[in-house]
Design an enzyme around this catalytic site. Structure first.
Site, PDB file in Angstrom:
ATOM      1  N   PHE A 102       0.944  -1.362  -0.100  1.00 51.28           N
ATOM      2  CA  PHE A 102       0.065   0.073   0.003  1.00 51.28           C
ATOM      3  C   PHE A 102       0.990   1.081  -0.239  1.00 51.28           C
ATOM      4  O   PHE A 102       1.650   1.406   0.725  1.00 51.28           O
ATOM      5  CB  PHE A 102      -0.809  -0.060   1.257  1.00 51.28           C
ATOM      6  CG  PHE A 102      -1.790   1.259   1.281  1.00 51.28           C
ATOM      7  CD1 PHE A 102      -2.890   1.502   0.503  1.00 51.28           C
ATOM      8  CD2 PHE A 102      -1.508   2.158   2.258  1.00 51.28           C
ATOM      9  CE1 PHE A 102      -3.628   2.645   0.720  1.00 51.28           C
ATOM     10  CE2 PHE A 102      -2.302   3.215   2.391  1.00 51.28           C
ATOM     11  CZ  PHE A 102      -3.374   3.620   1.581  1.00 51.28           C
ATOM     12  N   MET A 160      -1.270  31.540 -23.722  1.00 48.49           N
ATOM     13  CA  MET A 160      -0.066  31.251 -24.920  1.00 48.49           C
ATOM     14  C   MET A 160      -0.533  30.153 -25.757  1.00 48.49           C
ATOM     15  O   MET A 160      -0.151  30.373 -26.923  1.00 48.49           O
ATOM     16  CB  MET A 160       0.956  30.698 -23.828  1.00 48.49           C
ATOM     17  CG  MET A 160       2.508  30.970 -24.907  1.00 48.49           C
ATOM     18  SD  MET A 160       2.901  32.318 -25.354  1.00 48.49           S
ATOM     19  CE  MET A 160       4.009  33.145 -23.865  1.00 48.49           C
TER      20      MET A 160
END
Length: 580
Positions: free
Chosen positions: A130, A494
């Protein structure tokens, strides 16, 4: 740059200490022993033993950011503002992977930061446990050095070595991965690192210095091209002195801004894709390019085989791997930029040299010809709107001389570079090599904590700020008086500009007209905020921004269609600049 998995036990002394201490305690005490005062971090399962000890190490101030990427970017901003090594913590698994962008940012911009990640217990490594990821393997290409701690006794020496490596030579990030069982394990031994002899970068060989000086004497059109290595190599005063000695014009990269003050008589401005005309023309026409602390980045050079086509090259860099990497040079000076710049004195004792007055006159006449006109109808926005470049210019001039500006990536980043005033490289903190949206806000809070007596302003865009907007909570929690200018054009500006210019106005997935009310969002985080939409509100808005004591956000609505100019098309020469 090298990478090693284990602490160098060949350079360790084994010391006995009657008091048993855990790996976690040794880690924190060792970090404090390096002079670290501020850590940016986020706890979790695998690194919990470290956070259990943290309250008992009062020398360390921990800043809880709200995302691990925010922790890393804040540590980078802190390092850039202070010149010291930053420190960031995260847990294993997703905590560690959330740091990866920050690690890459530090690597590409050569920023010294030590990143500490928790890891699952050693008996679980490799079992898909985990929250287990191989962060050591994931980050191999983007670290200067890395470790997995195996023995708590190694930790004091490992930490000392990590901070040494991060700041030595060309700076960069170092990773320490700490398994949970090693953090919990007790030991009475201390493996203390015996430092390597301090590697003091030396001056280049005398014959290379002499060869460089001869090239400078022979040049009719010499030009300095300076980058971020100037500041990192503590060479700011030396480059200024050398410019005074030679009276050679200067251009800079994005990260080199401030190495010469913007109003220095020899300074032509930033070069490259959004560089100034005078700077780019000078590069294309020079016959000698003296490159100091720059690496011929593609955003600076444009099409590489057309860059400075008539120039011989002198390249000064602390990292010998950069010399001859992208451009063959006539003289390479590796080692200390500070010492090499101080050593160069081509015109000493009245040495004969070419007259460069005609060249310098051409360069400075062009600078005057292409200077920004902040009083034109366009910049005054006769429609009543706000022209972002003029706002940034006015803000920069009205902020105090010690102000630091951090910014994100996009149109606003280029406007900051073009229109803000910098008289020292530490005044400008931006994401250069990686171009990371979301950098500005956490970098700004880190810079403010590192330089509490300086005004720190973050300039962001409506796309960028959403990447790490959760760090407004960090500003509120610690009362960090960061001043935020949010330029909102309701688009990924942009990208939209490139789609307009190069993709036949196919505006694909750049529309952000469903943005939230950013001032209301900031107020929800208990941050003072206000919005301006008209040009006649700018002066009062700047006054309010600069006079507010605590954190504040100025939300600025600007025209979606406004673009950044000049622009060098991708794959083209820097001489092929496009205008409005």
């Amino acid at each position: 740059m090298t990478t090693a998995m284990q602490f160098d036990t060949q350079r360790a002394e084994i010391l006995e200490d009657r008091e048993p201490k855990s790996g976690a305690q040794l880690l924190l005490e060792s970090i404090a022993a390096q002079g670290v005062e501020t850590i940016f971090g986020y706890p979790g399962g695998a690194i919990m033993p470290v956070y259990d000890v943290l309250p008992r190490v009062p020398q360390l101030s921990h800043i809880l950011c709200r995302h691990e990427q925010g922790c890393g970017m804040a540590a980078i901003g802190y390092a850039r503002a202070t010149g010291r090594t930053g420190t960031a913590f995260a847990t294993s698994g997703p905590g560690a992977t959330n740091l990866v962008t920050s690690i890459a940012e530090a690597y590409l911009d050569s920023v010294p930061v030590v990143f500490v990640t928790g890891q699952v217990a050693t008996n679980l490594i490799g079992t898909d446990a985990f929250q287990e990821v191989d962060i050591f393997g994931i980050t191999l290409p983007i670290v200067k050095h890395s470790y997995i701690a195996r023995d708590p006794a190694d930790i004091p020496g490992m930490v000392a070595e990590a901070y040494f490596i991060a700041g030595e030579g060309r700076p960069g990030p170092v990773l320490i991965d700490l398994p949970k069982d090693v953090a919990n394990a007790l030991t009475t031994e201390r493996h203390r690192w015996r430092p390597y002899p301090k590697q003091k970068p030396e001056m280049g060989k005398s014959q290379d210095i002499a060869a460089a000086e001869q090239l400078m004497r022979d040049a009719k059109k010499p030009l300095f091209y300076i980058g971020g290595g100037i500041a990192q190599g503590d060479g700011v005063q030396e480059i200024r002195d050398l410019v005074e000695r030679t009276q050679i014009p200067v251009v800079s990269t994005l990260k080199g801004l401030g190495s010469l003050p913007n109003d220095h008589p020899n300074y032509l401005g930033m070069l490259g894709m959004h560089g100034l005309r005078a700077a780019n023309y000078a590069v294309q026409e020079c016959d000698l390019l003296i490159v100091a602390g720059a690496r011929f980045d593609d955003r600076a050079t444009g099409k590489l085989d057309t860059f400075a086509p008539n120039a011989k090259v002198i390249h000064l860099d602390i990292d010998v791997a950069e010399i001859d990497k992208l451009r063959r040079v006539q003289v390479g000076l590796d080692g200390s930029l500070k010492k090499n710049l101080a050593a160069l004195d081509p015109f000493k004792d009245g040495a004969e040299h070419e007259d460069i007055s005609e060249w310098t006159k051409l360069c400075y006449d062009r600078r005057a010809e292409h200077a920004w006109d902040y009083k034109s109808p366009i910049t005054n926005m006769t429609t009543g709107g706000i022209y972002a470049p003029k706002l940034l210019h006015d803000l920069s001039r009205r902020a105090d001389d010690s102000a630091i500006i951090t910014c994100d990536v996009g149109q606003h980043q280029m406007w900051v570079a073009q229109h803000c005033y910098f008289d020292d490289p530490k005044d400008h903190i931006t994401s250069g090599g990686l171009g990371t949206m979301g950098f500005g806000l956490p970098a700004g809070l880190g810079a403010k904590l590192g330089a509490p007596d300086r005004t720190v302003i973050t300039v962001s865009g409506d796309g960028s700020i959403m990447m790490n907007i959760q760090e407004l909570a960090t500003l509120n929690r610690y009362g960090i008086p960061l001043k935020i200018v949010l330029l909102d054009n309701s688009a990924l500006g942009m990208v939209r500009q490139w789609q307009e210019v190069f993709f036949e106005k196919n505006y694909s997935e750049v529309n952000l007209d469903d943005n939230p009310d950013f001032a209301a969002v900031a107020k929800a985080f208990q941050i003072d905020a206000f919005t301006i939409t008209r040009g006649d509100e700018v002066d009062a808005g700047i006054d309010r921004l600069l006079s507010t004591d605590g954190p504040v956000l100025m939300h600025v609505k600007i025209d979606t269609a406004e673009n950044v100019w000049p622009l060098v098309p991708p794959g083209r020469s820097n001489a092929d600049m496009m205008e409005r």
